[in-house]
Motif scaffolding. Structure first.
Motif, PDB file in Angstrom:
ATOM      1  N   LYS A 454       0.864  -1.182   0.000  1.00 35.03           N
ATOM      2  CA  LYS A 454       0.000   0.000   0.000  1.00 35.03           C
ATOM      3  C   LYS A 454       0.898   1.229   0.000  1.00 35.03           C
ATOM      4  N   ASN A 515      -8.973  -3.519   1.630  1.00 37.84           N
ATOM      5  CA  ASN A 515      -8.154  -4.717   1.635  1.00 37.84           C
ATOM      6  C   ASN A 515      -8.904  -6.014   1.923  1.00 37.84           C
ATOM      7  N   GLU A 520     -11.532 -13.623   2.463  1.00 38.56           N
ATOM      8  CA  GLU A 520     -11.677 -13.312   3.883  1.00 38.56           C
ATOM      9  C   GLU A 520     -13.148 -13.334   4.294  1.00 38.56           C
ATOM     10  N   HIS A 528     -10.164 -13.373  13.682  1.00 34.05           N
ATOM     11  CA  HIS A 528     -11.132 -12.328  13.355  1.00 34.05           C
ATOM     12  C   HIS A 528     -12.533 -12.754  13.733  1.00 34.05           C
TER      13      HIS A 528
HETATM   14  C1  NAG Z   1      -6.813  -3.841   6.366  1.00 37.57           C
HETATM   15  O1  NAG Z   1      -6.119  -2.629   6.455  1.00 37.57           O
HETATM   16  C2  NAG Z   1      -6.050  -2.087   7.743  1.00 37.57           C
HETATM   17  C3  NAG Z   1      -5.331  -0.755   7.647  1.00 37.57           C
HETATM   18  O2  NAG Z   1      -5.514  -0.204   6.408  1.00 37.57           O
HETATM   19  C4  NAG Z   1      -5.285  -3.032   8.650  1.00 37.57           C
HETATM   20  O3  NAG Z   1      -5.264  -2.540   9.963  1.00 37.57           O
HETATM   21  C5  NAG Z   1      -5.956  -4.384   8.634  1.00 37.57           C
HETATM   22  O4  NAG Z   1      -5.188  -5.307   9.371  1.00 37.57           O
HETATM   23  C6  NAG Z   1      -6.120  -4.881   7.208  1.00 37.57           C
HETATM   24  N1  NAG Z   1      -6.877  -6.109   7.241  1.00 37.57           N
HETATM   25  C7  NAG Z   1      -6.454  -7.188   6.618  1.00 37.57           C
HETATM   26  C8  NAG Z   1      -7.315  -8.379   6.752  1.00 37.57           C
HETATM   27  O5  NAG Z   1      -5.418  -7.232   5.973  1.00 37.57           O
END
Ligand code: NAG
Ligand code: NAG
Ligand code: NAG
Ligand code: NAG
Ligand code: NAG
Ligand code: NAG
Ligand code: NAG
Ligand code: NAG
Ligand code: NAG
Length: 762
Positions: A454, A515, A520, A528
């Motif tokens: 990112k 994301n 997921e 989660h």
């Molecule tokens: C999605 O992105 C956020 C921050 O942008 C991060 O904290 C989180 O862990 C991410 N989730 C996944 C499943 O990668």
């Protein structure tokens, strides 16, 4: 093992598994390992190491032998086996001696010809250990491989000129009464016969017989009596030992290793060696280990050699200093000594002769000065190296840029050729700043094709993908592909914004999508689950599926069709309002031409692709079919718990039995929508058809899905309150609020809670 190879192996396994299951056969299991208690390991005086065995279930295919209990002798067919060894991979057998003798009664030659056929067996005649041997005083014996197919034929002439036997010399096989010749490698067939124009009808009174046999050269010594008497023939009842090399299969190690289910070198600490005589491979224990490399059992497979117990072969110069280590041994010098006790260089440490204080100081000072000097020099050298390195890096950048066709690309985007292409070529500096030099902390995804970071570029969040590698030969096409890709403007396809070509492998810049992926959503990670998870309604699932199918159809219908090649839930990103966005193409996707790099993901990959290695749009349809099954059942296509039973096979079986409802995800299985579900199942079934030509095109798949998705919404809402809530939420966007905390609201009906707990439990 690189990823594609591993994938190939796994996929092949899966595919084979499917093929067997489909044919109603027992699954293609691993190579049999002998059940140690029941398998005899000896026959008479002969040890029978695995892969050999005297029952089919005790031997590797092709290696079973027969033990004749009366004679206490081992046989391969009608050929007696008198020795087996793994290292070297050889078997000693008894070969029949061919003879041609003058019959004084019939006044004719009686010939005894012979052949051996080892075609399609693991055995081949050893070309290093055997010699074709002919004995006689007027003898021409031929050796050849198969009559119509073979390429090999040779002969050996043994003569006693003018019938003079006095020239025969014990121990010398040089043409006088005895002839030997070498044979070529990879021979699996053997035939011997005599030329009838060279016969013993004139000299039968002194030498009535000629003999010829392929035999182990080390067990033959010529004696003059062999010419005048049947001594040679009678020594082993008309037979002579012949050495056979053997090997596993007919493939090289490299190919065999990929096929996990049939790979024979299963012991830990074993290695594979290509056969030196014909096709196939053999296994060996690695250096420092001994045992049977074909056995998994750690007690029988390759074990560490205890070198210290065998000081004759593994000497230490100082007795008692030996220490065994896995795979090797060391010889330690006694306390107070240093050096290598293996080669006898133990030296007494100098502490017994303490140095004078002055000497110590002097040494200390000079060492100090030396360290300073070296340090200073070192720093200078490093500085110099760095500057040259930077210059080299800059040059390298320009080279990469040129190689990937960067100049053409910037030209195209600059003048646009009449069209304004929204495509940016970024510089290396920009990329480094945006990604913090590809900081690991910025990684948001990792796939077969590359790593995704990112980043913020020119003020907007973007996803930066660093391709793993681009096929050298295809770099020219790469630019064109990029131009095609960046023209794609579809709401359900992740947008390509630009690229940077100043790296070894191209770096691509995409629009940034939330994301979350479909993966997921369907299979929330364990940690989660307790915090935020939710049941995704059938309507939502079908909407996502329809959008993804539409996107793939769009790619397939491009002027130069773009094939995705790796369709799976992890590559369907979910943006605001759960809008599906297909991603993960661009590193190597365009074109139907053969790709030698295997791409795709086990479980989703079309078995046909494995056969043909040719990516077509039908492969994407197949993968999409698997994705549909996953949406319906909530199960992963491959699962360890299911013991290799693939989702595809389970599905096809349940369709045949009419037990589909048992497979369905509880979250969506309600009576009201059963008709829609059946529609989706039927569609998925069509996507998985073989051959691929029977599968519907992606466009049709998208249309049907859209239709089915509409039907879901038209119906009265399902009884689950949570699902109603979520559907409403979908409309209002912001995906983070979609999955509300189930416990906090305290609002759900009993059924909902049941449904949720099932979802959590999976
Ligand atoms: C999605 O992105 C956020 C921050 O942008 C991060 O904290 C989180 O862990 C991410 N989730 C996944 C499943 O990668
Ligand atoms: C090995 O076993 C198979 C099946 O039982 C049999 O057909 C074959 O003749 C056996 N081969 C030998 C050399 O015993
Ligand atoms: C010689 O030939 C005769 C007649 O063909 C046969 O009966 C006899 O067994 C042969 N002798 C030998 C030693 O083979
Ligand atoms: C032996 O060979 C000669 C030719 O070298 C031939 O004329 C004769 O018929 C042969 N004899 C027999 C018994 O085959
Ligand atoms: C040798 O054996 C193979 C396979 O077992 C067979 O196909 C071939 O015809 C045999 N050759 C001869 C000459 O018998
Ligand atoms: C060869 O050796 C055998 C016995 O080993 C003997 O009888 C014979 O006389 C020897 N021949 C010659 C030519 O030395
Ligand atoms: C290798 O062996 C397999 C099965 O044993 C056979 O189907 C295949 O034709 C063989 N390949 C070659 C090149 O001999
Ligand atoms: C083989 O080696 C691996 C890693 O060294 C180990 O985890 C495994 O238990 C070993 N297997 C056997 C059968 O000893
Ligand atoms: C197999 O391993 C043994 C012991 O490690 C070694 O002596 C031998 O040379 C190896 N064989 C081959 C063909 O490398």
């Amino acid at each position: 093992m690189t990823f594609p190879k591993l994938a190939a192996a796994v996929l092949l396994l899966v595919w084979l598994g499917e093929a067997f299951a489909a044919a109603g056969l027992p699954g293609g299991g691993a190579l049999p390992q002998p059940s140690s208690s029941n398998c005899p390991t000896r026959c008479g005086d002969i040890d029978i190491p695995y892969p050999f065995g005297i029952a089919p279930e005790c031997a590797m295919p092709g290696f079973n032998l027969t033990c004749n209990d009366e004679q206490r002798a081992l046989f391969y067919g009608n050929v007696e086996v008198v020795g087996l060894s793994l290292q070297p991979a050889q078997a000693r057998m008894l070969n029949v001696i061919s003879s041609g003798c003058y019959n004084t009664t019939s006044k004719k030659m009686d010939y005894n010809d012979w052949h051996l056929n080892f075609t399609n067996t693991p055995y081949r005649l050893s070309h290093t250990g055997n010699k074709f041997t002919a004995l006689g005083c007027s003898t021409l014996a031929y050796i050849s491989d198969e009559f119509n197919k073979g390429k090999y034929m040779s002969g050996c002439v043994a003569m006693c000129r003018r019938g003079d036997l006095s020239a025969l010399t014990n121990g010398s096989c040089s043409g006088i009464g005895c002839c030997q010749t070498a044979i070529p490698g990879a021979l699996q067939y053997y035939r011997v016969w005599f030329d009838e124009n060279y016969n013993t009808s004139e000299i039968y009174s002194v030498s009535p017989c000629s003999y010829a046999v392929l035999m182990e050269s080390s067990s033959f010594t010529f004696l003059s009596s062999y010419i005048t008497s049947p001594e040679f023939y009678n020594a082993h009842q008309g037979r002579a030992p012949v050495l056979m090399d053997w090997a596993i299969g007919n493939e090289t190690c490299e190919v065999a290793r990929r096929k996990h289910e049939s790979y024979a070198c299963v012991s830990n600490n074993s290695e594979c060696l290509d056969s030196t005589n014909g096709p196939g491979y053999i296994c060996n224990c690695t250096n420092g280990y001994q045992g049977n490399p074909y056995l998994k059992d750690p007690k029988l497979g390759c074990r560490d050699i205890d070198e210290c117990a065998d000081p004759n072969n593994y000497p230490c110069s100082v007795a008692g200093s030996c220490k065994n280590l896995p795979g090797k041994y060391v010889c330690l010098c006694p306390y107070g000594y240093k050096g290598d006790a293996k080669i006898g260089t133990c030296e007494r440490l100098s502490k017994d002769q303490p140095l004078q204080l002055g000497a110590k100081l002097a040494i200390g000072a000079s060492v100090g000065v030396l360290i300073c000097l070296v340090g200073f020099l070192g720093i200078e050298v490093i500085r110099h190296k760095r500057s040259t390195k930077r210059q080299a890096a800059d040059r390298q950048c320009d080279e990469y840029f040129k190689k990937h066709g960067g100049e053409i690309l910037s030209e195209i985007t600059r003048d646009g050729q009449g069209r304004n292409i929204p495509f940016t070529v970024y510089t290396r500096e920009e990329m480094e700043t945006a990604t913090n030099s590809f900081d690991k902390a910025k990684i948001v995804g990792e796939g077969g094709q590359g790593t995704v970071y990112k980043a913020i570029l020119r003020g907007t969040p973007v996803a930066v993908k660093r391709c793993k590698e681009v096929d050298e030969s295809r770099t020219k096409d790469f630019v064109q592909e990029l131009v095609i890709l960046c023209r794609i403007d579809h709401p359900n396809i992740v947008k390509l914004l630009g690229c940077c070509l100043q790296y070894e492998a191209p770096v691509l810049v995409y629009e940034f999508v939330q994301n979350r992926t479909l993966q997921e959503l369907l299979h929330p990670k364990k940690h989660h689950r307790t915090t935020s998870s939710c049941v995704v309604t059938l309507g939502t699932r079908l909407k996502i599926a329809a959008q993804s199918a539409g996107a793939l159809a769009h790619l397939h219908s491009a002027e130069r069709p773009i094939l995705h090649g790796d369709v799976k839930p992890a590559n369907i990103l979910l943006g605001d309002g759960w809008v599906a966005k297909v991603s993960d193409f661009g590193c190597s996707t365009i074109d139907e031409k053969t790709q030698d790099v295997l791409k795709g993901t086990p479980g989703y990959l079309d078995p046909l692709y494995l056969l043909e290695y040719q990516l077509t749009d039908k492969n994407d349809v197949y993968s999409f079919g698997v994705l549909l099954l996953e949406l319906l059942t909530g199960m992963k296509p491959l699962s360890k718990e299911r013991n290799g039973l693939t989702l595809t096979v389970m599905f096809q079986e349940s369709m045949a039995d009419g037990t589909l409802h048992q497979l369905l995800d509880e979250g969506i299985a309600d009576e009201v929508n059963m008709e829609v579900i059946r529609g989706v199942a039927e569609l998925a079934n069509q996507c998985l058809l073989v051959p691929g030509t029977r599968r519907p095109p992606m466009k049709r798949v998208a249309e049907v899905l859209r239709c089915l998705a509409d039907k879901v919404q038209e119906r009265a809402q399902p009884p689950l309150v949570l699902q109603d809530l979520m559907l409403a939420d979908v409309g209002r966007s912001t995906s983070s609020s979609l999955c509300t905390h189930s416990q906090t609201t305290g609002f759900y009906s009993l059924e909902t809670k049941a449904a949720l707990s099932i979802e959590y439990a999976r």
